[in-house]
Write a protein that holds these residues in place. Structure first.
Motif, PDB file in Angstrom:
ATOM      1  N   UNK A 134     -14.156 -18.165   0.401  1.00  0.00           N
ATOM      2  CA  UNK A 134     -15.159 -17.201  -0.038  1.00  0.00           C
ATOM      3  C   UNK A 134     -15.905 -16.610   1.146  1.00  0.00           C
ATOM      4  N   UNK A 135     -16.003 -15.280   1.187  1.00  0.00           N
ATOM      5  CA  UNK A 135     -16.693 -14.603   2.260  1.00  0.00           C
ATOM      6  C   UNK A 135     -15.814 -14.179   3.413  1.00  0.00           C
ATOM      7  N   UNK A 136     -14.550 -14.574   3.393  1.00  0.00           N
ATOM      8  CA  UNK A 136     -13.679 -14.309   4.537  1.00  0.00           C
ATOM      9  C   UNK A 136     -13.287 -12.840   4.663  1.00  0.00           C
ATOM     10  N   UNK A 137     -13.147 -12.119   3.548  1.00  0.00           N
ATOM     11  CA  UNK A 137     -12.676 -10.734   3.633  1.00  0.00           C
ATOM     12  C   UNK A 137     -13.646  -9.863   4.422  1.00  0.00           C
ATOM     13  N   UNK A 138     -14.942 -10.179   4.356  1.00  0.00           N
ATOM     14  CA  UNK A 138     -15.938  -9.402   5.095  1.00  0.00           C
ATOM     15  C   UNK A 138     -15.997  -9.803   6.565  1.00  0.00           C
ATOM     16  N   UNK A 139     -15.283 -10.868   6.917  1.00  0.00           N
ATOM     17  CA  UNK A 139     -15.326 -11.387   8.281  1.00  0.00           C
ATOM     18  C   UNK A 139     -13.937 -11.331   8.912  1.00  0.00           C
ATOM     19  N   UNK A 140     -13.149 -10.324   8.546  1.00  0.00           N
ATOM     20  CA  UNK A 140     -11.830 -10.140   9.129  1.00  0.00           C
ATOM     21  C   UNK A 140     -11.457  -8.659   9.057  1.00  0.00           C
ATOM     22  N   UNK A 141     -10.512  -8.246   9.885  1.00  0.00           N
ATOM     23  CA  UNK A 141     -10.095  -6.846   9.876  1.00  0.00           C
ATOM     24  C   UNK A 141      -9.342  -6.551   8.586  1.00  0.00           C
ATOM     25  N   UNK A 142      -9.701  -5.498   7.869  1.00  0.00           N
ATOM     26  CA  UNK A 142      -8.956  -5.158   6.654  1.00  0.00           C
ATOM     27  C   UNK A 142      -7.564  -4.656   6.993  1.00  0.00           C
ATOM     28  N   UNK A 143      -6.678  -4.685   6.026  1.00  0.00           N
ATOM     29  CA  UNK A 143      -5.308  -4.222   6.237  1.00  0.00           C
ATOM     30  C   UNK A 143      -5.293  -2.749   6.626  1.00  0.00           C
ATOM     31  N   UNK A 144      -4.443  -2.404   7.599  1.00  0.00           N
ATOM     32  CA  UNK A 144      -4.304  -1.004   7.974  1.00  0.00           C
ATOM     33  C   UNK A 144      -3.238  -0.335   7.111  1.00  0.00           C
ATOM     34  N   UNK A 145      -2.986   0.942   7.341  1.00  0.00           N
ATOM     35  CA  UNK A 145      -2.069   1.706   6.493  1.00  0.00           C
ATOM     36  C   UNK A 145      -0.660   1.118   6.524  1.00  0.00           C
ATOM     37  N   UNK A 146      -0.198   0.692   7.702  1.00  0.00           N
ATOM     38  CA  UNK A 146       1.140   0.118   7.804  1.00  0.00           C
ATOM     39  C   UNK A 146       1.239  -1.186   7.031  1.00  0.00           C
ATOM     40  N   UNK A 147       0.221  -2.029   7.149  1.00  0.00           N
ATOM     41  CA  UNK A 147       0.222  -3.309   6.438  1.00  0.00           C
ATOM     42  C   UNK A 147       0.134  -3.106   4.926  1.00  0.00           C
ATOM     43  N   UNK A 148      -0.666  -2.127   4.505  1.00  0.00           N
ATOM     44  CA  UNK A 148      -0.765  -1.837   3.071  1.00  0.00           C
ATOM     45  C   UNK A 148       0.566  -1.347   2.514  1.00  0.00           C
ATOM     46  N   UNK A 149       1.280  -0.544   3.312  1.00  0.00           N
ATOM     47  CA  UNK A 149       2.564  -0.021   2.860  1.00  0.00           C
ATOM     48  C   UNK A 149       3.608  -1.126   2.728  1.00  0.00           C
ATOM     49  N   UNK A 150       3.456  -2.192   3.512  1.00  0.00           N
ATOM     50  CA  UNK A 150       4.426  -3.292   3.484  1.00  0.00           C
ATOM     51  C   UNK A 150       4.074  -4.357   2.453  1.00  0.00           C
ATOM     52  N   UNK A 151       2.927  -4.202   1.799  1.00  0.00           N
ATOM     53  CA  UNK A 151       2.450  -5.220   0.863  1.00  0.00           C
ATOM     54  C   UNK A 151       2.404  -4.660  -0.551  1.00  0.00           C
ATOM     55  N   UNK A 152       2.974  -5.393  -1.471  1.00  0.00           N
ATOM     56  CA  UNK A 152       2.904  -5.035  -2.883  1.00  0.00           C
ATOM     57  C   UNK A 152       1.958  -5.996  -3.589  1.00  0.00           C
ATOM     58  N   UNK A 153       1.227  -5.493  -4.543  1.00  0.00           N
ATOM     59  CA  UNK A 153       0.290  -6.299  -5.320  1.00  0.00           C
ATOM     60  C   UNK A 153       0.643  -6.169  -6.796  1.00  0.00           C
ATOM     61  N   UNK A 154       0.721  -7.300  -7.468  1.00  0.00           N
ATOM     62  CA  UNK A 154       0.991  -7.312  -8.902  1.00  0.00           C
ATOM     63  C   UNK A 154      -0.284  -7.624  -9.665  1.00  0.00           C
ATOM     64  N   UNK A 155      -0.440  -6.973 -10.795  1.00  0.00           N
ATOM     65  CA  UNK A 155      -1.567  -7.242 -11.683  1.00  0.00           C
ATOM     66  C   UNK A 155      -1.025  -7.812 -12.988  1.00  0.00           C
ATOM     67  N   UNK A 156      -1.626  -8.925 -13.408  1.00  0.00           N
ATOM     68  CA  UNK A 156      -1.293  -9.549 -14.685  1.00  0.00           C
ATOM     69  C   UNK A 156      -2.578  -9.692 -15.474  1.00  0.00           C
ATOM     70  N   UNK A 157      -2.689  -8.963 -16.570  1.00  0.00           N
ATOM     71  CA  UNK A 157      -3.907  -9.013 -17.375  1.00  0.00           C
ATOM     72  C   UNK A 157      -4.002 -10.329 -18.145  1.00  0.00           C
ATOM     73  N   UNK A 158      -5.220 -10.841 -18.252  1.00  0.00           N
ATOM     74  CA  UNK A 158      -5.462 -12.073 -18.996  1.00  0.00           C
ATOM     75  C   UNK A 158      -5.602 -11.722 -20.478  1.00  0.00           C
ATOM     76  N   UNK A 159      -4.536 -11.900 -21.207  1.00  0.00           N
ATOM     77  CA  UNK A 159      -4.539 -11.612 -22.639  1.00  0.00           C
ATOM     78  C   UNK A 159      -3.948 -12.775 -23.422  1.00  0.00           C
ATOM     79  N   UNK A 160      -2.749 -13.189 -23.036  1.00  0.00           N
ATOM     80  CA  UNK A 160      -2.076 -14.311 -23.713  1.00  0.00           C
ATOM     81  C   UNK A 160      -2.240 -15.538 -22.819  1.00  0.00           C
ATOM     82  N   UNK A 161      -3.320 -16.273 -23.044  1.00  0.00           N
ATOM     83  CA  UNK A 161      -3.772 -17.301 -22.097  1.00  0.00           C
ATOM     84  C   UNK A 161      -4.172 -18.572 -22.840  1.00  0.00           C
ATOM     85  N   UNK A 162      -3.927 -19.710 -22.208  1.00  0.00           N
ATOM     86  CA  UNK A 162      -4.435 -20.979 -22.742  1.00  0.00           C
ATOM     87  C   UNK A 162      -4.743 -21.921 -21.589  1.00  0.00           C
TER      88      UNK A 162
END
Length: 229
Positions: free
Chosen positions: A150-178
């Motif tokens: 916790x708190x690390x993202x504000x204390x590190x360099x954010x991803x640049x355009x090249x790094x963002x292009x090489x990274x994929x992010x998946x989203x899974x909505x919390x709907x069918x959960x137990x």
């Protein structure tokens, strides 16, 4: 053939997830919970999940980092990964099952049969989609970093355009959960209580050692407060 498994009565969707045929356990149903606060607490207490999906007709389960933001879970990986490419399709996306488990204790009984584990777990079923909105993607990546420390993202360099292009992010909505959990001691049979074998619980908890600075870290860079705490 077994009869169809009954599903619990609908719950208040403001405080609980709706049970479905896939989220109602076949055993120990009394350990299951659909309470949102319970599910969120279990998810927020960790950062490692196992993501299951089907590839070329065979099941695949991968360990990966995750983060929760509201009612969504995010995982990331390389844009060249086949499952992430499949999730990038707008229709139908990638059908997945994501699980998170905490081991809280080893339950040692007098009989081998009744040995168990105290645990907390969450299972999420759904369809994952690739995040394409740049702002949501950055939010998700910051959340993934902060989920680990916790708190690390504000204390590190954010991803640049090249790094963002090489990274994929998946989203899974919390709907069918137990959620499911076990607490307490062993459930020995009455006739075994007199056996001369130790019985009880060995607590299990994560342990973090003292931070070790990188060999090339400048001496002037102090240990941040979120680590010293």
């Amino acid at each position: 053939m077994e009869s169809a498994m009954p599903v619990p009565a609908p719950q208040d969707t403001a405080t609980a997830y709706e049970p479905t045929g896939r989220t109602v356990p076949t055993r120990a149903r009394e350990r299951a919970s659909y309470d949102r606060a319970t599910v969120h607490a279990i998810l927020d207490a960790s950062y490692l999940c196992h993501l299951g999906f089907v590839r070329d007709g065979a099941p695949v389960v991968l360990p990966t980092l995750y983060a929760r933001v509201g009612e969504a879970l995010y995982v990331h990986g390389s844009t060249g990964s086949r499952p992430l490419r499949e999730a990038g399709r707008p229709d139908p996306g990638l059908a997945v099952c994501l699980t998170v488990t905490h081991v809280d204790g080893l339950v040692l009984a007098r009989s081998a049969f009744h040995h168990s584990i105290n645990y907390r777990s969450v299972v999420v079923h759904g369809t994952a989609h690739q995040v394409t909105d740049p702002a949501e993607k950055r939010t998700a990546l910051d959340a993934l970093v902060d989920q680990v420390v916790a708190g690390r993202s504000a204390d590190s360099r954010p991803a640049n355009a090249k790094e963002l292009a090489a990274t994929a992010v998946l989203r899974l909505d919390l709907a069918e959960v137990s959620a499911k959990s076990r607490t307490g001691g062993p459930n020995d049979d009455p006739e075994d209580l007199g056996l001369p074998h130790w019985a009880g619980v060995v607590p299990v908890a994560p342990a973090y050692g003292a931070p070790v600075p990188a060999g090339d870290l400048a001496p002037s860079v102090a240990l941040p407060g979120y680590l010293s705490a």
